[in-house]
Design an enzyme around this catalytic site. Structure first.
Site, PDB file in Angstrom:
ATOM      1  N   ARG A   1      -7.158  -3.311   0.227  1.00 27.25           N
ATOM      2  CA  ARG A   1      -7.508  -4.316   1.255  1.00 27.25           C
ATOM      3  C   ARG A   1      -8.998  -4.306   1.598  1.00 27.25           C
ATOM      4  NH1 ARG A   1      -2.938  -6.280   4.506  1.00 27.25           N
ATOM      5  NH2 ARG A   1      -1.434  -6.736   2.869  1.00 27.25           N
TER       6      ARG A   1
ATOM      7  N   ARG B   1      -9.825  -8.305   7.078  1.00 30.76           N
ATOM      8  CA  ARG B   1     -10.221  -8.671   8.443  1.00 30.76           C
ATOM      9  C   ARG B   1     -11.175  -7.710   9.132  1.00 30.76           C
ATOM     10  NH1 ARG B   1      -4.131  -9.477  10.032  1.00 30.76           N
ATOM     11  NH2 ARG B   1      -4.149  -7.841   8.470  1.00 30.76           N
TER      12      ARG B   1
ATOM     13  N   ARG C   1     -12.660 -16.996   6.096  1.00 31.61           N
ATOM     14  CA  ARG C   1     -11.274 -17.437   6.327  1.00 31.61           C
ATOM     15  C   ARG C   1     -11.249 -18.614   7.304  1.00 31.61           C
ATOM     16  NH1 ARG C   1      -6.956 -13.752   9.345  1.00 31.61           N
ATOM     17  NH2 ARG C   1      -8.373 -14.361  11.005  1.00 31.61           N
TER      18      ARG C   1
ATOM     19  N   ASP D   1      -2.566 -12.528  -2.779  1.00 32.17           N
ATOM     20  CA  ASP D   1      -1.512 -11.792  -2.099  1.00 32.17           C
ATOM     21  C   ASP D   1      -0.348 -11.601  -3.052  1.00 32.17           C
ATOM     22  OD1 ASP D   1      -0.932 -10.814   0.786  1.00 32.17           O
ATOM     23  OD2 ASP D   1       0.966 -11.597   0.045  1.00 32.17           O
TER      24      ASP D   1
ATOM     25  N   TYR E   1      11.011  -9.088   0.311  1.00 35.54           N
ATOM     26  CA  TYR E   1      10.536 -10.221   1.118  1.00 35.54           C
ATOM     27  C   TYR E   1      11.360 -11.481   0.837  1.00 35.54           C
ATOM     28  CZ  TYR E   1       6.457  -7.629   2.713  1.00 35.54           C
ATOM     29  OH  TYR E   1       5.641  -6.710   3.323  1.00 35.54           O
TER      30      TYR E   1
END
Ligand code: CP3
Length: 353
Positions: free
Chosen positions: A27, A31, A40, A77, A154
């Site tokens: 990652r 963020r 973003r 992703d 998921y």
């Protein structure tokens, strides 16, 4: 092809001699970087960022501008694959991923098709090509996918989960259905990773985030077997160079020995397993990647340096170690602490080579 200027990461994965231990962070584009949040915002949302190859390239390179990292990872992703399988991925603000059409019944599983990566996932492939060109040989580019089991988690749950009730319900009640779903997902992952390699990915990694919630026999049958199926179908060489393959089961420390038999080149290790123990378990058959607790980055740069020294000592002398966090960097980490982490790895690791 542009020559690769820094191949330390690829060499360590293949257990060839290196001058220092290469480092990257899971990652690393994310963020915790204000420049990521700005890009973003410009894109509109996380998914629009993933679907715009120029902007995906921009955020991939952002951490490399700040820190002397030894690898870049494709910005995308793992859930793009189930999205391309027709499930309708969306991210609700502050809530994580959701699917509009989760897979619950035999009819749902039957409807699932294996996507063509150059069609439904062309935006990812264009990002790979764009990033590879922009890197201009600076460092290698890592392509990635979720593991079949983690993607199925998921797909069946329809979102993140605490109890795994739907996916484990299917596993115990209708194992035949889950096997069909996992087989289709494994085929999708194989062609997705091969397409990334064809577009310029120089190493590939499989993220098995949820394999560690399984009992050992279930792990072997429902997660490991399908990762093995993927590995057996992978392109292992491109541009006359081996394409190393990294397998990472979070919380999978007890299975590292089995994982090393899949034909992968390296194993990701989280912080719950000591690297010295991990190295004994794999008996130098594969390289190891990890494994500082990402929360260590909340501490002072002095503490971080000490923690890096301990991980290096735990792996010990010789090649075959790629330094990383044991899981993704968290959004509220101070970027200066990430800088201290990378600098400590480069400085302190020379003594081990
Ligand atoms: O490492 C990188 O820099 C490459 C990009 C990358 C992302 N996700 C970007 C991302 C990679 C390799 C992933 C993998 C991924 N995605 C995994 C496996 C690794 C792991 O963390 O265990 C999983 C399980 C996912 C699914 C996913 N995507 C979740 C659960 C979330 C939300 C959780 C959160 O942190 O908010 C995402 C969103 C996501 N993927 C973000 C990023 C940078 C945050 C989105 C944002 O900008 O708001």
């Amino acid at each position: 092809m542009t020559p690769l200027l820094n191949d330390t990461f690829l060499r360590a994965l293949l257990r060839q001699p290196v001058d220092y231990t290469p480092v990257w962070m899971m990652r690393q584009a994310g963020r915790y970087l204000p420049e990521y949040r700005a890009t973003r915002a410009k894109a509109g949302s996380f998914m629009e960022l993933c679907k715009n190859p120029e902007l995906a390239c921009e955020v991939t390179l952002q951490p490399l501008e700040r820190f002397p990292l030894d690898a870049a990872i494709l910005f995308s992703d793992i859930l793009t694959v189930p999205d391309a399988m027709g499930l309708g991925l969306y991210f609700a603000e502050g809530e994580g991923p959701h699917f509009e059409r989760p897979v619950r019944t035999a009819a749902d599983v039957a409807k699932i098709a294996v996507p063509d990566p150059e069609d439904e996932l062309k935006y990812v492939m264009d990002a790979v090509s764009t990033i590879r060109t922009a890197l201009a040989g600076r460092v290698p580019l890592i392509g990635f996918s979720g593991s079949p089991w983690t993607l199925a988690t998921y797909m069946v749950e329809g979102s993140g989960t605490k109890n795994f009730s739907h996916i484990k319900g299917m596993m115990f009640d209708r194992p035949d259905l889950l096997h069909t779903l996992l087989d289709k997902t494994a085929q999708s992952v194989t062609s997705y990773l091969n397409a990334q390699v064809a577009r310029g990915a120089q190493a590939v990694m499989i993220f098995d985030t949820w394999g560690g919630v399984l009992a050992p026999a279930n792990y072997r049958e429902f997660s490991l077997a399908y990762m093995q199926q993927v590995i057996e179908g992978l392109t292992r060489e491109a541009d006359g160079r081996k394409v190393p393959m990294i397998l990472f089961t979070k919380n999978g420390g007890q299975w590292l020995g089995d994982m090393a038999n899949t034909g992968c080149d390296a194993l990701g290790v989280d912080w719950t397993t000591d690297l010295a123990d991990a190295r004994r378990m794999v008996d130098d058959r594969v390289a190891l990647q990890g494994n500082l607790d990402p929360c260590s980055l909340y501490a002072s740069p002095e503490y971080i340096r000490d923690a890096v020294a301990k991980v290096l000592a735990s792996y010990g002398h010789g090649t075959g170690h790629v330094f990383n966090l044991g899981h993704g960097i968290t959004p509220d980490v101070n970027p200066d602490h990430a800088a201290a982490f990378v600098a400590a790895v480069h400085e302190l690791s020379r003594a081990y080579h």
